[in-house]
Design a protein around this motif. Structure first.
Motif, PDB file in Angstrom:
ATOM      1  N   PHE A  46      65.077  37.225  36.739  1.00 16.38           N
ATOM      2  CA  PHE A  46      66.225  37.679  35.956  1.00 16.38           C
ATOM      3  C   PHE A  46      66.072  37.191  34.517  1.00 16.38           C
ATOM      4  N   TRP A  47      66.396  38.066  33.576  1.00 14.78           N
ATOM      5  CA  TRP A  47      66.349  37.696  32.163  1.00 14.78           C
ATOM      6  C   TRP A  47      67.611  38.203  31.483  1.00 14.78           C
ATOM      7  N   ARG A  48      68.242  37.327  30.732  1.00 13.39           N
ATOM      8  CA  ARG A  48      69.496  37.651  30.048  1.00 13.39           C
ATOM      9  C   ARG A  48      69.228  37.991  28.596  1.00 13.39           C
ATOM     10  N   ASP A  49      69.633  39.199  28.200  1.00 13.05           N
ATOM     11  CA  ASP A  49      69.520  39.640  26.817  1.00 13.05           C
ATOM     12  C   ASP A  49      70.723  39.100  26.049  1.00 13.05           C
ATOM     13  N   ARG A  50      70.500  38.042  25.279  1.00 16.18           N
ATOM     14  CA  ARG A  50      71.592  37.361  24.583  1.00 16.18           C
ATOM     15  C   ARG A  50      72.135  38.161  23.396  1.00 16.18           C
ATOM     16  N   THR A  51      71.495  39.265  23.071  1.00 18.48           N
ATOM     17  CA  THR A  51      71.999  40.090  21.966  1.00 18.48           C
ATOM     18  C   THR A  51      73.117  41.016  22.430  1.00 18.48           C
ATOM     19  N   LEU A  52      73.358  41.064  23.743  1.00 10.92           N
ATOM     20  CA  LEU A  52      74.363  41.973  24.293  1.00 10.92           C
ATOM     21  C   LEU A  52      75.512  41.194  24.918  1.00 10.92           C
ATOM     22  N   PRO A  53      76.725  41.752  24.923  1.00  9.74           N
ATOM     23  CA  PRO A  53      77.863  41.081  25.550  1.00  9.74           C
ATOM     24  C   PRO A  53      77.708  41.039  27.066  1.00  9.74           C
ATOM     25  N   ASP A  54      78.453  40.144  27.710  1.00  8.27           N
ATOM     26  CA  ASP A  54      78.334  39.947  29.155  1.00  8.27           C
ATOM     27  C   ASP A  54      78.585  41.216  29.960  1.00  8.27           C
ATOM     28  N   ASP A  55      79.503  42.046  29.497  1.00  3.67           N
ATOM     29  CA  ASP A  55      79.864  43.235  30.271  1.00  3.67           C
ATOM     30  C   ASP A  55      78.972  44.447  29.980  1.00  3.67           C
ATOM     31  N   HIS A  56      77.957  44.273  29.169  1.00  6.12           N
ATOM     32  CA  HIS A  56      77.059  45.391  28.867  1.00  6.12           C
ATOM     33  C   HIS A  56      76.158  45.660  30.070  1.00  6.12           C
ATOM     34  N   PRO A  57      75.960  46.932  30.458  1.00  4.12           N
ATOM     35  CA  PRO A  57      75.137  47.234  31.644  1.00  4.12           C
ATOM     36  C   PRO A  57      73.678  46.797  31.528  1.00  4.12           C
ATOM     37  N   ALA A  58      73.194  46.608  30.295  1.00  7.34           N
ATOM     38  CA  ALA A  58      71.798  46.196  30.104  1.00  7.34           C
ATOM     39  C   ALA A  58      71.672  44.719  29.733  1.00  7.34           C
ATOM     40  N   ALA A  59      72.753  43.944  29.951  1.00  8.28           N
ATOM     41  CA  ALA A  59      72.725  42.535  29.573  1.00  8.28           C
ATOM     42  C   ALA A  59      71.722  41.743  30.413  1.00  8.28           C
ATOM     43  N   TRP A  60      71.547  42.158  31.661  1.00  8.79           N
ATOM     44  CA  TRP A  60      70.609  41.480  32.550  1.00  8.79           C
ATOM     45  C   TRP A  60      69.454  42.404  32.903  1.00  8.79           C
ATOM     46  N   TRP A  61      68.247  41.899  32.765  1.00 10.56           N
ATOM     47  CA  TRP A  61      67.044  42.596  33.209  1.00 10.56           C
ATOM     48  C   TRP A  61      66.583  41.961  34.514  1.00 10.56           C
ATOM     49  N   VAL A  62      66.184  42.805  35.456  1.00 13.02           N
ATOM     50  CA  VAL A  62      65.561  42.305  36.684  1.00 13.02           C
ATOM     51  C   VAL A  62      64.165  42.905  36.730  1.00 13.02           C
ATOM     52  N   THR A  63      63.168  42.064  36.602  1.00 13.82           N
ATOM     53  CA  THR A  63      61.796  42.529  36.445  1.00 13.82           C
ATOM     54  C   THR A  63      60.903  41.958  37.546  1.00 13.82           C
ATOM     55  N   CYS A  64      59.722  42.543  37.694  1.00 13.96           N
ATOM     56  CA  CYS A  64      58.846  42.115  38.787  1.00 13.96           C
ATOM     57  C   CYS A  64      57.381  42.153  38.384  1.00 13.96           C
ATOM     58  N   SER A  65      56.556  41.530  39.225  1.00 11.32           N
ATOM     59  CA  SER A  65      55.118  41.492  39.028  1.00 11.32           C
ATOM     60  C   SER A  65      54.444  41.623  40.388  1.00 11.32           C
ATOM     61  N   VAL A  66      53.272  42.243  40.420  1.00 16.44           N
ATOM     62  CA  VAL A  66      52.489  42.394  41.642  1.00 16.44           C
ATOM     63  C   VAL A  66      51.539  41.215  41.771  1.00 16.44           C
ATOM     64  N   VAL A  67      51.536  40.577  42.931  1.00 18.59           N
ATOM     65  CA  VAL A  67      50.599  39.481  43.189  1.00 18.59           C
ATOM     66  C   VAL A  67      49.234  40.078  43.527  1.00 18.59           C
ATOM     67  N   THR A  68      48.182  39.579  42.867  1.00 19.75           N
ATOM     68  CA  THR A  68      46.839  40.089  43.126  1.00 19.75           C
ATOM     69  C   THR A  68      45.940  38.980  43.673  1.00 19.75           C
ATOM     70  N   THR A  69      44.876  39.407  44.345  1.00 17.14           N
ATOM     71  CA  THR A  69      43.930  38.476  44.935  1.00 17.14           C
ATOM     72  C   THR A  69      42.527  39.050  44.801  1.00 17.14           C
ATOM     73  N   GLU A  70      41.519  38.304  45.260  1.00 13.30           N
ATOM     74  CA  GLU A  70      40.156  38.817  45.218  1.00 13.30           C
ATOM     75  C   GLU A  70      40.034  40.022  46.140  1.00 13.30           C
ATOM     76  N   ALA A  71      39.340  41.039  45.684  1.00  8.00           N
ATOM     77  CA  ALA A  71      39.161  42.240  46.491  1.00  8.00           C
ATOM     78  C   ALA A  71      38.271  41.948  47.695  1.00  8.00           C
ATOM     79  N   GLU A  72      38.551  42.635  48.791  1.00  5.76           N
ATOM     80  CA  GLU A  72      37.772  42.456  50.009  1.00  5.76           C
ATOM     81  C   GLU A  72      36.331  42.927  49.805  1.00  5.76           C
ATOM     82  N   SER A  73      35.405  42.135  50.324  1.00  6.12           N
ATOM     83  CA  SER A  73      33.995  42.497  50.241  1.00  6.12           C
ATOM     84  C   SER A  73      33.479  43.099  51.543  1.00  6.12           C
TER      85      SER A  73
END
Length: 271
Positions: free
Chosen positions: A156-183
């Motif tokens: 979760f990341w809070r955009d402090r440039t926006l008011p609390d009630d703004h729909p874009a005030a909070w970002w919910v972001t993600c990342s893919v976990v990677t590993t060594e490719a199968e040999s």
């Protein structure tokens, strides 16, 4: 690595596959056969419901933006660079270690795309006759047609440039976990071409088999050493890979035809 993937399954199907308890139909995403960084994607995660009487974690299907923004970031500008988290360093990297401890998710996919430079193209590059070589895309997907459950992290990341009630005030972001490719050998390999995932690229998304879903999603599991055990590679031979049209290389192209198997690569001899 994982820089592009396909996610075309209906949310109703994902709810059943992952035994989701809460999903809001208004959060429905259109099928996407060319998911690129910064797009919104489906994620399966567990956390208590807001304003609920019980603190029990509830399994949910949520929309997240692909490209993790750490909670302490001053701006979200680096999100496009945080699409992958390496399993080998996930417990130590400041950008990922908090999420690894308590904010793990599953990113459902049909499979992912990876690009291979043709042998002739490589020779031209080495000889200095070509600066931008053509690459052949491959689609990697479970050989049995099941959902490809990629291990992920969310934040979760809070955009402090926006008011609390703004729909874009909070970002919910993600990342893919990677590993060594199968040999080891692919479950289904093309007649001509790569015989292992490592032949295509040295990295791959970490695939979670169903027996690991519950443990990976449980936010009450926070011990780093215990969690590292969930980062082990799945059994070999579960995947297949095949060449697809180079149209997928353009992010503006989107449709089920991008996942269709070609009789052979479009970009000359590869192996």
């Amino acid at each position: 690595m994982c820089g592009r993937y396909a996610a075309s399954r209906r949310p109703e199907d994902l709810v059943g596959i992952f035994e989701v308890e809460k999903w809001e139909p208004e959060e429905t995403l259109a099928p996407d056969w060319n998911v690129a960084p910064t797009k919104e994607v489906y994620a399966v995660l567990e956390r208590p419901l807001k304003d609920a009487d019980s603190p029990r974690p509830v399994r949910q299907l949520r929309r997240l933006k692909w490209g993790l923004v750490p909670s302490w970031s001053k701006t979200p500008e680096g999100a496009a660079r945080m699409i992958n988290a390496r399993a080998e360093t996930i417990a130590e990297k400041p950008s990922f270690k908090r999420a690894f401890s308590a904010r793990r998710c599953i990113l459902p996919a049909d499979g992912y795309y990876e690009w291979v430079t043709g042998a002739g193209e490589r020779e031209l590059e080495v000889e200095g006759k070509k600066k931008r070589t053509r690459k052949q895309p491959y689609f990697v997907t479970p050989a049995d047609g099941s959902v490809f459950a990629m291990a992920g992290l969310y934040e979760f990341w809070r955009d402090r440039t926006l008011p609390d009630d703004h729909p874009a005030a909070w970002w919910v972001t993600c990342s893919v976990v990677t590993t060594e490719a199968e040999s080891g050998p692919l479950g289904v390999a093309p007649e001509e071409g790569p015989h292992s995932l490592a032949d295509i690229h040295p990295r791959m998304p970490l695939m979670l088999t169903p027996d690991r879903w519950d443990a990976w999603l449980d936010p009450r599991r926070t011990d780093a050493e215990e969690l590292k055990g969930l980062l082990a590679a799945p059994p070999e031979g579960l995947m297949r890979a095949f060449p697809v049209a180079t149209a997928v290389s353009n992010v503006r192209n989107n449709g089920p035809e991008l996942m269709e198997e070609l009789d052979g690569p479009e970009v000359g001899t590869l192996f």
